[in-house]
Write a protein that holds these residues in place. Structure first.
Motif, PDB file in Angstrom:
ATOM      1  N   TYR A 291      47.589  16.566  30.661  1.00  0.00           N
ATOM      2  CA  TYR A 291      48.048  15.512  31.568  1.00  0.00           C
ATOM      3  C   TYR A 291      47.841  14.138  30.942  1.00  0.00           C
ATOM      4  CZ  TYR A 291      48.322  12.536  35.712  1.00  0.00           C
ATOM      5  OH  TYR A 291      48.663  11.548  36.605  1.00  0.00           O
ATOM      6  N   GLN A 292      46.682  13.910  30.368  1.00  0.00           N
ATOM      7  CA  GLN A 292      46.409  12.637  29.710  1.00  0.00           C
ATOM      8  C   GLN A 292      47.370  12.395  28.555  1.00  0.00           C
ATOM      9  OE1 GLN A 292      44.142  10.199  30.501  1.00  0.00           O
ATOM     10  NE2 GLN A 292      43.525  11.320  32.323  1.00  0.00           N
ATOM     11  N   GLN A 293      47.603  13.404  27.759  1.00  0.00           N
ATOM     12  CA  GLN A 293      48.441  13.234  26.575  1.00  0.00           C
ATOM     13  C   GLN A 293      49.910  13.047  26.921  1.00  0.00           C
ATOM     14  OE1 GLN A 293      47.148  12.536  23.882  1.00  0.00           O
ATOM     15  NE2 GLN A 293      45.123  13.482  23.805  1.00  0.00           N
ATOM     16  N   PHE A 294      50.392  13.761  27.926  1.00  0.00           N
ATOM     17  CA  PHE A 294      51.805  13.636  28.299  1.00  0.00           C
ATOM     18  C   PHE A 294      52.108  12.352  29.063  1.00  0.00           C
ATOM     19  CE2 PHE A 294      52.539  17.947  26.962  1.00  0.00           C
ATOM     20  CZ  PHE A 294      53.919  18.037  26.799  1.00  0.00           C
ATOM     21  N   ASN A 295      51.130  11.843  29.804  1.00  0.00           N
ATOM     22  CA  ASN A 295      51.379  10.679  30.638  1.00  0.00           C
ATOM     23  C   ASN A 295      50.886   9.369  30.032  1.00  0.00           C
ATOM     24  OD1 ASN A 295      52.465  11.691  33.463  1.00  0.00           O
ATOM     25  ND2 ASN A 295      50.944  13.165  32.770  1.00  0.00           N
ATOM     26  N   LEU A 296      49.786   9.407  29.299  1.00  0.00           N
ATOM     27  CA  LEU A 296      49.269   8.215  28.628  1.00  0.00           C
ATOM     28  C   LEU A 296      49.468   8.309  27.119  1.00  0.00           C
ATOM     29  CD1 LEU A 296      47.746   5.519  28.877  1.00  0.00           C
ATOM     30  CD2 LEU A 296      45.612   6.817  28.620  1.00  0.00           C
ATOM     31  N   GLY A 297      49.065   9.433  26.540  1.00  0.00           N
ATOM     32  CA  GLY A 297      49.113   9.585  25.091  1.00  0.00           C
ATOM     33  C   GLY A 297      50.509   9.481  24.494  1.00  0.00           C
ATOM     34  N   ILE A 298      51.527   9.834  25.269  1.00  0.00           N
ATOM     35  CA  ILE A 298      52.889   9.782  24.737  1.00  0.00           C
ATOM     36  C   ILE A 298      53.255   8.367  24.306  1.00  0.00           C
ATOM     37  CG2 ILE A 298      54.021   9.421  26.977  1.00  0.00           C
ATOM     38  CD1 ILE A 298      56.184  11.447  26.007  1.00  0.00           C
ATOM     39  N   TYR A 299      52.638   7.347  24.946  1.00  0.00           N
ATOM     40  CA  TYR A 299      52.822   5.946  24.543  1.00  0.00           C
ATOM     41  C   TYR A 299      51.631   5.423  23.747  1.00  0.00           C
ATOM     42  CZ  TYR A 299      56.610   6.147  27.888  1.00  0.00           C
ATOM     43  OH  TYR A 299      57.752   6.506  28.548  1.00  0.00           O
ATOM     44  N   ALA A 300      50.426   5.789  24.163  1.00  0.00           N
ATOM     45  CA  ALA A 300      49.233   5.225  23.530  1.00  0.00           C
ATOM     46  C   ALA A 300      48.974   5.805  22.147  1.00  0.00           C
ATOM     47  CB  ALA A 300      48.015   5.446  24.428  1.00  0.00           C
ATOM     48  N   HIS A 301      49.223   7.078  21.966  1.00  0.00           N
ATOM     49  CA  HIS A 301      48.896   7.726  20.694  1.00  0.00           C
ATOM     50  C   HIS A 301      49.649   7.120  19.513  1.00  0.00           C
ATOM     51  CE1 HIS A 301      47.994  11.034  17.851  1.00  0.00           C
ATOM     52  NE2 HIS A 301      46.955  11.260  18.643  1.00  0.00           N
ATOM     53  N   PRO A 302      50.958   6.863  19.641  1.00  0.00           N
ATOM     54  CA  PRO A 302      51.658   6.234  18.505  1.00  0.00           C
ATOM     55  C   PRO A 302      51.110   4.858  18.149  1.00  0.00           C
ATOM     56  CG  PRO A 302      53.234   7.187  20.037  1.00  0.00           C
ATOM     57  CD  PRO A 302      51.894   7.222  20.719  1.00  0.00           C
ATOM     58  N   ILE A 303      50.554   4.146  19.128  1.00  0.00           N
ATOM     59  CA  ILE A 303      50.125   2.763  18.933  1.00  0.00           C
ATOM     60  C   ILE A 303      48.636   2.657  18.632  1.00  0.00           C
ATOM     61  CG2 ILE A 303      49.899   0.502  20.057  1.00  0.00           C
ATOM     62  CD1 ILE A 303      52.393   1.321  21.750  1.00  0.00           C
ATOM     63  N   PHE A 304      47.791   3.395  19.353  1.00  0.00           N
ATOM     64  CA  PHE A 304      46.349   3.178  19.312  1.00  0.00           C
ATOM     65  C   PHE A 304      45.558   4.224  18.534  1.00  0.00           C
ATOM     66  CE2 PHE A 304      47.790   0.936  23.120  1.00  0.00           C
ATOM     67  CZ  PHE A 304      47.178  -0.295  22.960  1.00  0.00           C
ATOM     68  N   SER A 305      46.132   5.387  18.271  1.00  0.00           N
ATOM     69  CA  SER A 305      45.359   6.416  17.576  1.00  0.00           C
ATOM     70  C   SER A 305      45.269   6.131  16.086  1.00  0.00           C
ATOM     71  CB  SER A 305      45.985   7.800  17.797  1.00  0.00           C
ATOM     72  OG  SER A 305      47.210   7.913  17.092  1.00  0.00           O
ATOM     73  N   THR A 306      44.312   6.758  15.442  1.00  0.00           N
ATOM     74  CA  THR A 306      44.129   6.576  14.001  1.00  0.00           C
ATOM     75  C   THR A 306      45.309   7.115  13.214  1.00  0.00           C
ATOM     76  OG1 THR A 306      41.732   6.749  14.266  1.00  0.00           O
ATOM     77  CG2 THR A 306      42.609   7.093  12.054  1.00  0.00           C
ATOM     78  N   GLU A 307      45.860   8.261  13.660  1.00  0.00           N
ATOM     79  CA  GLU A 307      46.932   8.904  12.907  1.00  0.00           C
ATOM     80  C   GLU A 307      48.325   8.487  13.342  1.00  0.00           C
ATOM     81  OE1 GLU A 307      45.522  11.881  16.090  1.00  0.00           O
ATOM     82  OE2 GLU A 307      44.688  10.288  14.832  1.00  0.00           O
ATOM     83  N   GLY A 308      48.473   7.911  14.535  1.00  0.00           N
ATOM     84  CA  GLY A 308      49.788   7.522  15.016  1.00  0.00           C
ATOM     85  C   GLY A 308      50.608   8.721  15.459  1.00  0.00           C
ATOM     86  N   ASP A 309      51.889   8.506  15.749  1.00  0.00           N
ATOM     87  CA  ASP A 309      52.830   9.546  16.164  1.00  0.00           C
ATOM     88  C   ASP A 309      52.522  10.019  17.582  1.00  0.00           C
ATOM     89  OD1 ASP A 309      54.958  11.315  16.053  1.00  0.00           O
ATOM     90  OD2 ASP A 309      54.245  12.399  14.288  1.00  0.00           O
ATOM     91  N   TYR A 310      53.403  10.851  18.128  1.00  0.00           N
ATOM     92  CA  TYR A 310      53.148  11.466  19.415  1.00  0.00           C
ATOM     93  C   TYR A 310      51.968  12.431  19.306  1.00  0.00           C
ATOM     94  CZ  TYR A 310      57.755   9.779  20.976  1.00  0.00           C
ATOM     95  OH  TYR A 310      58.818   8.994  21.333  1.00  0.00           O
ATOM     96  N   PRO A 311      51.264  12.672  20.412  1.00  0.00           N
ATOM     97  CA  PRO A 311      50.183  13.668  20.375  1.00  0.00           C
ATOM     98  C   PRO A 311      50.717  15.032  19.953  1.00  0.00           C
ATOM     99  CG  PRO A 311      50.100  12.381  22.403  1.00  0.00           C
ATOM    100  CD  PRO A 311      51.392  12.037  21.733  1.00  0.00           C
ATOM    101  N   ALA A 312      49.925  15.755  19.181  1.00  0.00           N
ATOM    102  CA  ALA A 312      50.368  17.053  18.665  1.00  0.00           C
ATOM    103  C   ALA A 312      50.765  17.998  19.788  1.00  0.00           C
ATOM    104  CB  ALA A 312      49.267  17.673  17.805  1.00  0.00           C
ATOM    105  N   VAL A 313      49.981  18.035  20.873  1.00  0.00           N
ATOM    106  CA  VAL A 313      50.280  18.970  21.955  1.00  0.00           C
ATOM    107  C   VAL A 313      51.596  18.615  22.634  1.00  0.00           C
ATOM    108  CG1 VAL A 313      48.988  17.669  23.736  1.00  0.00           C
ATOM    109  CG2 VAL A 313      49.283  20.151  23.950  1.00  0.00           C
ATOM    110  N   VAL A 314      51.931  17.335  22.699  1.00  0.00           N
ATOM    111  CA  VAL A 314      53.200  16.909  23.293  1.00  0.00           C
ATOM    112  C   VAL A 314      54.361  17.385  22.424  1.00  0.00           C
ATOM    113  CG1 VAL A 314      54.611  14.899  23.893  1.00  0.00           C
ATOM    114  CG2 VAL A 314      52.176  14.941  24.480  1.00  0.00           C
ATOM    115  N   LYS A 315      54.275  17.149  21.120  1.00  0.00           N
ATOM    116  CA  LYS A 315      55.344  17.589  20.212  1.00  0.00           C
ATOM    117  C   LYS A 315      55.514  19.101  20.241  1.00  0.00           C
ATOM    118  CE  LYS A 315      53.712  15.575  16.489  1.00  0.00           C
ATOM    119  NZ  LYS A 315      53.646  15.130  15.078  1.00  0.00           N
TER     120      LYS A 315
END
Length: 501
Positions: free
Chosen positions: A275-299
């Protein structure tokens, strides 16, 4: 005993008993907000401005939806006049001054500045309006915090396909250049987008937010992809052209609700993480994570579901390695809009295809949680603290600016429910700061005043100030919550009468 108190609170609030209530207290350490911690209030252009066709403003997608399909909005309401802030901005600034607000978060109407969405025609009257507002704020010691896009896309750009059309990333960059050029000498806090998760849902249902197009699991993912690109382009534009002389900050405001696993099972814990990754991480992960891109579980899940549904490619667009690098790190702060929480468990619900179905969980709220006037908004203050900690752990404790947080009722002046909401949520925020080390740097209450609440029209009220929409002069009246927030801002702590030994 605890369950009995919860039930009594629920019954009291729902019954509309808004007088003195001895149960609206909560245990808390006597923490204070850090020195210099900024407090403010937020609004959005379509929700408060009105003046929908005045002085050269173009038509936006909410003008179109409310006029062409009024049945999609409660009571067929619209934002044609709203709070009339287009004419009453000086009065609104005085409301902020009365609160003691450090800043005002407002949004700019793209169509008021660029009537056709493109930068070849600039509406000087629109530029003048925002210059006047910004100058009035600064003259009263209030810092402007400007959101570039709060859901009101120019209709001319929607006619080109709207956010699923990747060309909009270029148009948004051109729009941002106009804003930086005209206002960046005085505006030092910028937000590119407000709640992309919410506004891209306008491409996932024909009965929801503008433009109300029914392409779930496809159109909303295409729109999300464009929005992320658009945000990154604007950040780099500021870096390359404006930052050295304007010295401001550029962020993005993302919304999320906390998801608490229904059980301690591995499956339910994993479901809430999705839930966190699909609703927040889908936008936050590409911008704020160390590795960037969409979250692996979302892809992985969207790709697998797409294949099972007969698609030859994933319904989620992909970033090239160069795009991943271009987008990663493109924010000076993490804007967080937070309201409520859910229980989550492993399972499937929602359309096929859809983001909800792809995420693979079922969410529900506890009927014992205190209700608001909004069906989706239950009062769950502990979820606020948990969300801060999730962001801290997931994204290496970024600076988090709370850009929205608030409670809806039916417009009562003695708004005990809203007072309870703010004092309990702010208590949990203080715990996140002092006990958990979460890097929270500012707070905006939603909203400064009652306004047009999208598809709910004027049926639900979020304001610190009451607005009489039956009076053509739209008078504003402070509610009890405005007085409490003013006291919190002045003392930098939760008033002791809301504590319990």
């Amino acid at each position: 005993m605890k369950a009995n108190i919860q039930v009594l609170l629920l019954v009291t609030l729902l019954a509309g008993v808004w007088g003195k209530n001895p149960f609206l207290k909560h245990k808390t350490p006597q923490y204070k907000f850090p020195a210099g911690f900024p407090f403010g209030a937020a609004t959005a252009s379509y929700q408060v401005e009105g003046g929908w066709k005045e002085d050269g403003k173009g038509v936006n997608i909410w003008d179109t939806l409310t006029h062409d399909r009024p049945y999609l909005v409660e009571n067929q309401d619209n934002g044609d006049v709203a709070c009339d802030s287009y004419h009453k901005y000086k009065e609104d600034v005085q409301l902020l001054k009365d609160l003691g607000a450090d800043f005002y978060r407002f949004s700019i109407s793209w169509a008021r500045v660029l009537p056709e969405g493109h930068d070849n025609i600039v509406n000087q009257a629109g530029i003048d309006y925002y210059n006047n507002l910004i100058n009035e704020l600064l003259a009263n010691g209030i810092e402007p915090m400007v959101t570039m896009y709060h859901w009101d896309l120019p209709q001319a750009l929607q006619d080109l396909g709207g956010w699923p059309n990747m060309q909009l990333a270029k148009y948004f960059e051109a729009y941002a250049r106009i804003l930086f050029t005209h206002f960046g000498d005085r505006v030092k806090l910028w937000i590119t987008f407000n709640e992309p998760l919410t506004f891209v849902s306008g491409y996932a249902s024909e009965k929801g937010f503008a433009p109300a197009i029914n392409t779930p699991g496809i159109g909303d993912y295409l729109a999300a992809h464009t929005v992320i690109h658009a945000h990154a382009r604007v950040y780099h534009l500021y870096d390359q052209v404006f930052r050295s002389r304007q010295r401001g900050k550029v962020g993005i405001a993302l919304n999320i609700n906390w998801c608490e696993p229904l059980t301690n099972s591995t499956e339910d814990i994993a479901a809430c993480e999705r839930y966190q990754q699909f609703n927040l991480g889908i936008y936050a992960h590409p911008i704020f994570s160390t590795e960037g891109d969409y979250p692996a579980v979302v892809k992985e899940r969207i790709s697998r579901n797409s294949a099972a549904q007969g698609y030859t490619t994933s319904r989620l667009p992909t970033f090239s390695p160069e795009e991943v690098e271009y987008i990663r790190g493109t924010s000076d702060f993490f804007g967080l809009n937070f309201y409520t929480a859910y229980y989550g468990k492993e399972g499937e619900e929602g359309n096929i295809p859809s983001l909800g179905r792809d995420s693979g969980l079922i969410t529900r709220q506890d009927s014992n949680w205190i209700s608001s006037a909004s069906t989706w908004l239950k009062v769950v203050p502990w979820g606020f603290r948990k969300e801060f900690n999730w962001i801290k752990n997931e994204y290496n404790n970024p600076q988090v600016f709370v850009t929205e947080n608030g409670f809806s009722d039916l417009g009562e002046l003695n708004d005990t429910g809203r007072v309870y909401f703010y004092t309990t949520y702010l208590t949990e925020m203080l715990k996140a700061i002092h006990e958990d080390g979460c890097n929270v740097i500012g707070y905006a209450a939603w909203s400064l005043m009652d306004n047009f609440e999208w598809n709910r029209g004027y049926a639900e009220k979020f304001g610190l100030y009451h607005v009489d929409f039956n009076d053509p002069t739209r008078p504003r009246t402070p509610k009890e919550s405005a007085k409490v927030i003013a006291e919190i801002i002045k003392t930098r702590k939760i008033p002791e009468r809301f504590w319990q030994d």
